[in-house]
Enzyme design. Structure first.
Site, short mmCIF file in Angstrom:
data_model
loop_
_atom_site.label_atom_id
_atom_site.label_comp_id
_atom_site.label_asym_id
_atom_site.label_seq_id
_atom_site.Cartn_x
_atom_site.Cartn_y
_atom_site.Cartn_z
N SER A 1 46.13 -3.64 51.76
CA SER A 1 46.27 -5.06 51.46
C SER A 1 45.96 -5.31 49.99
CB SER A 1 45.31 -5.88 52.33
OG SER A 1 45.25 -7.22 51.90
N TYR B 1 37.40 -8.10 55.31
CA TYR B 1 38.77 -7.63 55.53
C TYR B 1 39.20 -6.70 54.39
CZ TYR B 1 43.87 -7.70 55.69
OH TYR B 1 45.20 -7.34 55.71
#
Length: 339
Positions: A133, A158
């Site tokens: 990501s 995350y």
């Protein structure tokens, strides 16, 4: 023909946004797919089921409902089916939700990914492609973000789990020769997208006449990447596993003497958030009411992808303008919700 070419590609997260689009592209290219998902309730399970129903129209698609955090189930899957490649997209997504439920990120993004690595290792899978990501860039301020930049200051759990995935994959590449490609996705959007993402939430609220919550008083920018461009890059990368760099070469944050690499996948054209809202208003034919709020914990002000490494490796060139991609999303949204 290579015997493995008759074997399926395993796509984890196949009921998810990118997993659905990639699975469909593979099936359209006559590549058999085993799609795996746990269909959890982080967002509408019905949307996931509707995606799966579309994929189920192909006889070469087989769906497995499974939680990858269950070690025995994951090992059994790899023991009974040989895969020509694995695309690991299953994950607990979202920056803000990680503040509420960190355990979900540990179980899915770390434990689940570890089980996938073990399965690929023991089966000697020729290529593991996995989702990282843009969140790994965290507190970085140099723009555009490049793969060789250090990514040692995550600002969300995350993002930290995605950086951990890159490190875990590198270890398996180094120790066991497992070819691994990590993909740092930048704000992927499009039809069949995720309801927790801003473009979906904004669309719903504009149509309902509700105010949009715009954080950091609108001083935000994102590198929006249309899902078809993401799938194009994945299709190009799958048949080209990484090769190790020469042993005398100095490893970087993006390359290694092991068969391991990471790439940015973005549109390389960041758009200010308020300009994005104006384009969405045009696509919807309605004006938004905006409520400006302070910066949220775990968020970043701007993302901007340097995709030159991906262009050099596989000729990737993002080709979808934001206004065109939003028009496609809005048309799908209205048809799906009959509104």
């Amino acid at each position: 023909m290579d015997a493995r070419q008759a074997e399926p590609v395993l796509v984890t997260g196949a009921a998810g946004f990118i997993g659905f689009h990639l699975s469909r592209a593979l099936l359209q290219a006559h590549v058999p797919v085993v799609g795996l998902d746990n269909c959890n309730a982080y967002y509408s399970p019905q949307l996931k089921r509707d995606r799966l129903a579309r994929l189920g129209q192909w006889p070469q698609f087989r769906f497995v409902e499974m939680d990858l955090a269950q070690a025995r189930d994951c090992a059994a899957l790899f023991a009974r089916t040989r895969f020509r490649a694995v695309v690991h997209l299953a994950a607990q997504a979202g920056v803000r939700y990680s503040l509420e439920n960190p355990a979900a990120y540990i179980n899915s993004n770390l434990v689940g990914f570890g089980h996938v690595l073990e399965g690929c290792r023991h089966q000697q899978v020729p290529h593991l492609v996995y989702a990282s990501s843009s969140s790994v860039y965290g507190a970085n301020r140099k723009l555009p973000f490049a793969e060789a930049d250090p990514v040692d200051h995550p600002v969300s759990l995350y993002g930290a789990t995605k950086k951990a995935n890159e490190l875990m994959a590198h270890t398996y590449s180094h120790l066991f020769g497992l070819p691994c490609t990590g993909l740092r996705f930048f704000t992927v959007y499009g039809p069949w997208g995720r309801p927790d993402m801003a473009y979906w939430t904004f669309t719903r609220k504009i149509l309902a006449g509700e105010p949009l919550q715009v954080f950091n008083h609108g001083r935000m920018g994102r590198d929006f990447t249309y899902v078809d461009d993401v799938v194009d890059s994945l299709m190009r990368l799958l048949p080209t596993p990484p090769r190790p760099q020469p042993v005398e070469a100095q490893p970087t944050a993006a390359t290694s003497t092991a068969p391991w690499r990471v790439f940015n996948i973005g549109n390389q054209t960041p758009v200010p958030l308020l300009a994005f809202i104006r384009l969405l208003e045009e696509a919807l034919g309605k004006t938004a009411t905006v409520e400006f709020l302070p910066m949220q914990a775990g968020d970043v002000r701007q993302t901007h992808a340097d995709v030159s490494a991906l262009q050099q490796a596989v000729g990737f060139q993002p080709g979808t303008r934001l206004q065109d991609g939003l028009a496609q999303f809005v048309a799908w949204y209205r048809a799906y919700h009959n509104c």
